[in-house]
Design a protein around this motif. Structure first.
Motif, PDB file in Angstrom:
ATOM      1  N   UNK B 258       0.827  -1.209   0.000  1.00 10.65           N
ATOM      2  CA  UNK B 258       0.000   0.000   0.000  1.00 10.65           C
ATOM      3  C   UNK B 258       0.863   1.262   0.000  1.00 10.65           C
ATOM      4  N   UNK B 259       2.102   1.098  -0.418  1.00  3.48           N
ATOM      5  CA  UNK B 259       3.001   2.253  -0.480  1.00  3.48           C
ATOM      6  C   UNK B 259       2.496   3.210  -1.566  1.00  3.48           C
ATOM      7  N   UNK B 260       2.375   4.479  -1.223  1.00  4.85           N
ATOM      8  CA  UNK B 260       1.974   5.471  -2.219  1.00  4.85           C
ATOM      9  C   UNK B 260       3.095   6.497  -2.366  1.00  4.85           C
ATOM     10  N   UNK B 261       2.996   7.317  -3.382  1.00  2.00           N
ATOM     11  CA  UNK B 261       4.080   8.257  -3.641  1.00  2.00           C
ATOM     12  C   UNK B 261       4.393   9.158  -2.444  1.00  2.00           C
ATOM     13  N   UNK B 262       3.378   9.720  -1.791  1.00  2.00           N
ATOM     14  CA  UNK B 262       3.721  10.565  -0.638  1.00  2.00           C
ATOM     15  C   UNK B 262       4.486   9.818   0.459  1.00  2.00           C
ATOM     16  N   UNK B 263       4.135   8.560   0.734  1.00  2.00           N
ATOM     17  CA  UNK B 263       4.892   7.825   1.752  1.00  2.00           C
ATOM     18  C   UNK B 263       6.283   7.487   1.220  1.00  2.00           C
ATOM     19  N   UNK B 264       6.358   7.213  -0.055  1.00  2.00           N
ATOM     20  CA  UNK B 264       7.648   6.917  -0.678  1.00  2.00           C
ATOM     21  C   UNK B 264       8.571   8.126  -0.553  1.00  2.00           C
ATOM     22  N   UNK B 265       8.044   9.289  -0.897  1.00  2.00           N
ATOM     23  CA  UNK B 265       8.841  10.514  -0.806  1.00  2.00           C
ATOM     24  C   UNK B 265       9.257  10.771   0.634  1.00  2.00           C
ATOM     25  N   UNK B 266       8.308  10.594   1.536  1.00  2.00           N
ATOM     26  CA  UNK B 266       8.596  10.849   2.943  1.00  2.00           C
ATOM     27  C   UNK B 266       9.732   9.957   3.432  1.00  2.00           C
ATOM     28  N   UNK B 267       9.705   8.706   2.987  1.00  2.00           N
ATOM     29  CA  UNK B 267      10.721   7.764   3.439  1.00  2.00           C
ATOM     30  C   UNK B 267      12.116   8.232   3.055  1.00  2.00           C
ATOM     31  N   UNK B 268      12.225   8.798   1.866  1.00  2.00           N
ATOM     32  CA  UNK B 268      13.546   9.226   1.431  1.00  2.00           C
ATOM     33  C   UNK B 268      13.936  10.589   2.000  1.00  2.00           C
ATOM     34  N   UNK B 269      12.967  11.448   2.221  1.00  2.00           N
ATOM     35  CA  UNK B 269      13.287  12.808   2.641  1.00  2.00           C
ATOM     36  C   UNK B 269      13.440  12.932   4.152  1.00  2.00           C
ATOM     37  N   UNK B 270      12.646  12.182   4.909  1.00  4.12           N
ATOM     38  CA  UNK B 270      12.584  12.474   6.341  1.00  4.12           C
ATOM     39  C   UNK B 270      12.757  11.257   7.247  1.00  4.12           C
ATOM     40  N   UNK B 271      13.157  10.113   6.701  1.00 12.57           N
ATOM     41  CA  UNK B 271      13.241   8.928   7.543  1.00 12.57           C
ATOM     42  C   UNK B 271      14.367   9.060   8.565  1.00 12.57           C
ATOM     43  N   UNK B 272      14.023   8.872   9.832  1.00 10.70           N
ATOM     44  CA  UNK B 272      15.017   9.025  10.891  1.00 10.70           C
ATOM     45  C   UNK B 272      16.050   7.904  10.870  1.00 10.70           C
ATOM     46  N   UNK B 273      15.764   6.811  10.171  1.00  5.42           N
ATOM     47  CA  UNK B 273      16.703   5.693  10.148  1.00  5.42           C
ATOM     48  C   UNK B 273      17.907   5.973   9.255  1.00  5.42           C
ATOM     49  N   UNK B 274      17.841   7.051   8.525  1.00  4.35           N
ATOM     50  CA  UNK B 274      18.903   7.302   7.570  1.00  4.35           C
ATOM     51  C   UNK B 274      19.956   8.226   8.148  1.00  4.35           C
ATOM     52  N   UNK B 275      21.220   7.825   7.961  1.00  5.68           N
ATOM     53  CA  UNK B 275      22.300   8.706   8.381  1.00  5.68           C
ATOM     54  C   UNK B 275      22.362   9.915   7.456  1.00  5.68           C
ATOM     55  N   UNK B 276      21.966   9.736   6.214  1.00  6.71           N
ATOM     56  CA  UNK B 276      21.970  10.851   5.275  1.00  6.71           C
ATOM     57  C   UNK B 276      20.681  10.823   4.461  1.00  6.71           C
ATOM     58  N   UNK B 277      19.692  11.641   4.834  1.00  9.36           N
ATOM     59  CA  UNK B 277      18.444  11.652   4.072  1.00  9.36           C
ATOM     60  C   UNK B 277      18.707  12.058   2.626  1.00  9.36           C
ATOM     61  N   UNK B 278      17.862  11.593   1.735  1.00  9.19           N
ATOM     62  CA  UNK B 278      18.087  11.900   0.318  1.00  9.19           C
ATOM     63  C   UNK B 278      17.019  12.865  -0.162  1.00  9.19           C
ATOM     64  N   UNK B 279      17.188  14.101   0.268  1.00  6.43           N
ATOM     65  CA  UNK B 279      16.192  15.112  -0.057  1.00  6.43           C
ATOM     66  C   UNK B 279      16.133  15.377  -1.558  1.00  6.43           C
ATOM     67  N   UNK B 280      17.309  15.418  -2.174  1.00  7.35           N
ATOM     68  CA  UNK B 280      17.348  15.655  -3.622  1.00  7.35           C
ATOM     69  C   UNK B 280      16.586  14.587  -4.379  1.00  7.35           C
ATOM     70  N   UNK B 281      16.795  13.344  -3.991  1.00  3.02           N
ATOM     71  CA  UNK B 281      16.106  12.240  -4.646  1.00  3.02           C
ATOM     72  C   UNK B 281      14.593  12.359  -4.436  1.00  3.02           C
TER      73      UNK B 281
END
Lengths: 485, 313, 301
Positions: B258-281
């Protein structure tokens, strides 16, 4: 147009009226600006008043009052210092902090939880080294040797950058939580010790449970995975060889077993979604018998079912015998950091010292019942609580220190960023894919291995010896690892 | 029937110039606010999408179209894209017409208690999403959930349905919940649209002997058409931006079903599990998403495009 | 059809019997429509069930909420949740802020959107096509991640840590739909109404203020409601724009205090949600009438 005093006029007038009232009461709040004066209180606190800002997460919910009371104690003990608390929602704390730093209005002390977050903040030079904090007395608050830079989890680049709160020796423990009454009802007097026992018991209970009671819930399958092969925190790499090895035979066996149990309906349905309804509430409701769980589930289940015959055991091991233990790759999880931009570093350091004090750790334990980083602060009390004693016992039995390449392999930072920056490399998601969608795990795992291998090859361009950095030949998965040399 | 436009006399020109002036004066607040708070951020995010950037400090590592290429090659992107599309299909094919039917029914002055019905249909909109996530998880649970118990008792199914856990069923379930949650909004917009139909027109139609259906076809629908296009767009846009509900109910699971684009984007931009978020991506994904939906809308609904052209010309 | 000046506008009383002609058919309709209750009553009950459960959960113990099934009547009534909700969700401190924030955003939205909608409804306005095109295109851009540029802008304007900046950032991206609604509405208003006003000597502004804006009430009511709900529950924008001023936070932010890193205070959250929904329900009931009363009598045959 005729003037009519209908609902519309009333609406408009009352909206205007409301605006007026609100604007006059809260008027100046509208404009704001860059004046960093968080609250007006506290300024009358004597001549040499220093204001500190502490940005935290009121965790667990309702902790605001606890923190305020603790800060009052701190202020009492340190006259002249006022602490302003800024609370942020758990999910947004890091985002909020980042924006505050960008704004140039960083808090003096802040909650920056977890290794990825600490790495992120330390890399940008936002966290202040806390080396001045480390005295013999400070070190004595924590388990012996746990503050070693290579394994504390609190260090960055050799400096102490964080102090812990709710994480310690027992932290990464994977528990086998079971309902002894259900087990007894279906004729079992002990929890499963091996995988095949687990499978057999789960089948028996589900079969007789008739859709009302199930044998198994795979809540923390990831913890089982970590503990079944020599991986450390990132299960994609075999630390004894330094190469990607998710398609490990034992691991495949584990995932395939769960896949089998899932497709045959042995596992309680509905576990697939990490939604709002957590495993512990179904467990407390007596809907299933046992599951691999994280430590904090114990207290939650107990709160819902105070009289339940809840018991804890080590996670079952492969039939062929244990290959690894639950990996303790760091002694602590970082929580509190101090800003490198603080205008009052000395006072902020006092606050850091307070947050790492035995008194604070004890107060937190007594208030919320969760273990805190200084075991001596609460261990005697915990021993008297069967649930908490159970956690400590299991963790003593099944936790072993492993090398943490993220802390040890200096120069491999870009490689870690690439691995953690790709949510699609998360092993647990691949395993759940196999289990839930009923597909072979091995090819999926091999695909992940291949991509990690590609990342390694890429990384070799910059760091030619990266594979050596990630290999720990002296690591024995069945023993505590200590750095030789 | 219409007043014939005045001749192009000097006074007409003066009036027209004044009208244009006033028109643009009226537009100024919108242009200023929209440019500053909507357009500029969007353009900025296009710029960011060419960088490998974590969202802090100035973007420095230029990767050109790298982010776009990566997104387009990722099956997870297309998965989320497709799911988002399913959400909008649900909203447009079910919610949009159904809300119109209810609006027509609840608009009737003959129906007693229609105010209460309206409130009832509207309430899910204002129910806090996070709590609703828990309520629905409890209601729809395969073991002990009331819905399954009812279905089993009535003999409609012989095995409980795993509404949220079965990857094949989770998406339709979630689309259904989304429709339930957002239905009131579309309903209110429809009600407002119907209200803009002058009542005299109905009277006239009735005098001409038109029945209810004829009134609907000949009076209501033609008059509400311009607003209907807006409601259509609005429903579409809202369904594409479903975020909170997905986070609260399934978190995008099981296994991204049930992954949708907004959750997909959020995962890359704001996920706390990431040492380096990928805002550009994340920005690149947002840009692609916007472009695709725009293209698809314009391609798949020539009627809508025609409408837009006509109302924009 | 001939035009009458809007001053003859007569509001039909919704409770009054329907217009005289065809009285027989109307009462037949009335009888027929009664059957709908058989469908609507159970349907609406099921429809609001999760909502009612949320309300009832705020009177239940945590245990009963999670394990007690789905009955609506709490076995043991407790009011602790509301007490906790008040302190955890900070209702006392945040309610005033939330009103300031929501009403500011609402005023910005209604004023900007109605002005622009009126201007854009004139089909001969130069530049209209471009503006409309950009507005519609912007609808399709997901804006969850555009917060960073907006944040930089608000910082540059010196509006950070104030509710005005937050209200602007909240209202501006949401302007498209209201503008389009107003365009759709004003576009449908017979030209002659404006002409009539002009004959009476009203200028562009007067025509808008005294004729057009009042007519747009159904649309305005909707816009007010949606804008208010949006900002009342808004979370990210008010959080991000009051980083240094926790005393300026809104209830939407306060609601997230019920979530911890691992655990959630579900019953407290339900109580908080129940409280915070009250103003919206009141507003809805209050605006209800604008959805019923249309522009009756604006055009006469």
């Amino acid at each position: 147009m005729n003037k009519k005093h209908g609902a519309g006029d009333l609406t408009r007038r009352s909206v205007l009226l409301g605006t007026g009232v609100v604007a006059t009461t809260a008027g100046c709040n509208l404009i704001g600006g860059s004046d960093p004066e968080p609250t007006s209180s506290g300024s009358g606190n004597g001549g040499s008043g220093v204001e500190l800002t502490l940005a935290l997460v009121p965790d667990p919910p309702g902790a605001s009052e606890f923190y305020r009371a603790q800060m009052d104690l701190f202020e009492e003990a340190n006259p002249g210092i006022t602490v302003n608390v800024i609370e942020n929602p758990a999910d947004q704390q890091l985002n909020a902090l980042e924006l505050m730093f960008q704004q140039g209005e960083a808090p003096d002390v802040f909650r920056c939880q977890g290794t990825p977050a600490l790495t992120r903040f330390a890399e940008r030079g936002w966290t202040a080294p806390l080396d001045d904090l480390v005295t013999d007395e400070f070190t004595s608050r924590f388990a012996e040797g746990s503050l070693a830079p290579a394994s504390s989890g609190l260090h960055y680049d050799g400096h102490l950058m964080s102090v812990p709160l709710v994480w310690g020796d027992w932290g990464p423990t994977a528990l086998w939580m079971y309902n002894a009454d259900i087990l007894a009802e279906y004729g079992f007097d002990a929890p499963p010790a091996t995988w095949s026992e687990m499978e057999e018991m789960a089948r028996a209970i589900t079969e007789e449970g008739n859709g009302q009671v199930f044998g198994l819930h795979p809540d923390r399958l990831d913890l089982m995975m970590y503990g079944s092969a020599p991986y450390g925190t990132l299960p994609n790499l075999d630390l004894t060889t330094g190469s990607p090895h998710l398609a490990d035979d034992t691991l495949v066996e584990l995932v395939e077993m769960f896949r089998r149990l899932q497709s045959e309906g042995v596992i309680i349905p509905g576990w697939e979604v990490e939604g709002a309804s957590p495993a512990f509430s179904d467990f407390a409701a007596g809907r299933f018998a046992m599951y691999p769980s994280a430590t904090w589930h114990v207290a939650e289940a107990r709160k819902l079912a105070p009289d339940m015959n809840l018991k804890l055991a080590p996670i079952p091991v492969p039939d062929s015998g244990r290959r690894a233990y639950s990996p303790r790759s760091a002694a602590f999880q970082p929580i509190w950091s101090m800003s490198s931009e603080s205008a009052h570093p000395e006072e902020a350091l006092l606050l850091m010292d307070f947050l790492a004090s035995i008194d604070f750790y004890r107060a937190y334990y007594e208030e919320f019942g969760s273990f805190t980083a200084s075991q001596i602060a609460w261990e005697d009390q915990a021993r008297e609580n069967p649930d908490q004693a159970g956690i400590l016992d299991v963790s003593a039995e099944t936790l072993r220190t492993v090398p943490n390449p993220q802390l040890l392999a200096e120069g491999a930072e870009d490689f870690w960023a690439a691995i953690t920056g790709d949510p699609e490399l998360r092993a647990i998601d691949v395993a759940k894919d196999a289990v839930i969608n009923d597909v072979d795990f091995r090819p999926l795992a091999e695909g992940i291995d291949q991509r990690v291998e590609e990342l390694l090859v890429e990384a070799e361009a910059d760091v030619p010896n990266i594979r050596d950095l990630l290999t720990f030949e002296d690591y024995d998965p069945l023993a505590d690892w200590t750095r030789s040399q | 029937m219409t007043a014939v436009p005045a001749q192009r006399t000097p006074s007409w020109r003066r009036r027209r110039r004044r009208a244009v002036l006033w028109g643009w004066l009226f537009l100024t607040p919108l242009v200023v606010l929209f440019t500053a708070f909507s357009l500029w951020p969007i353009v900025a995010s296009w710029w960011y999408s060419f960088f490998a950037w974590d969202g802090v400090g100035p973007p420095e590592v230029w990767v050109g179209l790298g982010n776009f290429a990566e997104a387009l090659q990722a099956s997870s992107f297309w998965n989320a894209f497709w799911n988002s599309f399913v959400f909008s299909l649900g909203a447009l094919l079910v919610e949009f017409p159904l809300a119109l039917c209810f609006a027509l029914l609840l608009n009737s002055v003959l129906l007693r208690g229609r105010n209460l019905y309206r409130l009832a249909l509207f309430l899910p909109v204002v129910a806090t999403t996070a709590v609703i996530g828990l309520v629905l998880a409890i209601m729809l649970a395969p073991v002990g959930g009331v819905v399954n118990e009812a279905l089993l008792t009535l003999g409609i199914v012989d095995r409980p349905i795993n509404f949220l856990g079965d990857p094949d069923i989770a998406l339709p379930t979630l689309v259904g919940i989304d429709i339930w949650k957002g239905f009131g909004i579309t309903l209110i917009y429809w009600l407002a649209a119907i209200q803009t139909v002058p009542k005299d027109l109905y009277e006239a139609a009735r005098l001409d002997g038109a029945g209810a259906r004829q009134q609907l076809v000949n009076v209501t629908l033609p008059v509400v058409m311009p607003i209907a296009v807006v409601i259509f767009l609005l429903t579409f846009q809202r369904s594409l931006n479903t975020f909170e509900l997905v986070q609260a109910v399934t978190g995008g699971g099981p296994v991204f079903a049930t992954d949708v684009l907004p959750t997909y984007i959020y995962r890359y931009a704001f996920d706390a599990e990431m040492a380096a978020p990928r805002y550009g991506f994340a920005c690149a994904v947002g840009v692609l998403f916007g472009l695709f939906t725009l293209i698809i809308t314009l391609m798949q609904s020539p009627a809508l495009a025609g409408r837009l052209r006509r109302s924009a010309s | 059809m001939t035009i009458v000046s809007p001053s003859t506008t007569v509001r039909t009383d919704p409770t009054a019997p329907p217009p005289r002609p065809n009285r027989g058919r109307a009462s037949g309709d009335r009888r027929r429509i009664r059957w709908w209750h058989l469908f609507l009553l159970p349907f609406c009950f099921l429809w609001v069930y999760p909502f009612l459960w949320m309300i009832s959960a705020s009177f239940k113990s945590r245990q009963e909420m999670l394990l007690g099934g789905l009955h609506l009547w709490p076995q043991d009534w407790t009011f602790d949740n509301f007490q906790r909700a008040w302190t955890i969700g900070r209702f006392g401190e945040y309610t005033g802020n939330t009103f300031t924030f929501a009403i500011t955003a609402l005023v910005i939205t209604v004023v900007t959107a109605s002005l622009a909608g009126y201007a854009l409804s004139a089909k001969d306005l130069p530049g209209r096509k471009i503006v409309m095109g950009v507005l519609v295109a912007a609808m399709f851009i997901p804006h969850g991640y555009t917060i960073i540029p907006v944040f930089e802008l608000v910082n540059a304007l010196g509006l950070q840590n104030g509710l005005l900046g937050a209200a602007l950032a909240q209202a501006a991206p949401g302007l498209v739909v209201p503008v389009l609604l107003y365009v759709g509405f004003f576009g449908g208003v017979p030209k002659e109404l404006g002409e009539a006003a002009r004959v009476d000597g009203a200028g562009y502004l007067r025509t808008f203020v005294s004729v057009m804006a009042p007519l747009a009430k159904p649309v305005t009511g909707t816009v007010v409601l949606m804008s208010f709900i949006g900002s009342w529950n808004a979370f990210f924008v008010p959080l991000v724009f009051t980083l240094g001023r926790p005393d300026l936070r809104t209830l939407g932010v306060g609601m997230y205090n019920f979530f911890g890193t691992d655990t959630t205070d579900w019953t407290g959250l339900a109580a908080g949600a129940s409280i915070s929904v009250i103003p919206i329900v009141i507003l809805f009931l209050f605006l209800q009438r604008t959805f019923v009363e249309g522009i009756a009598g604006a055009v006469k045959s």
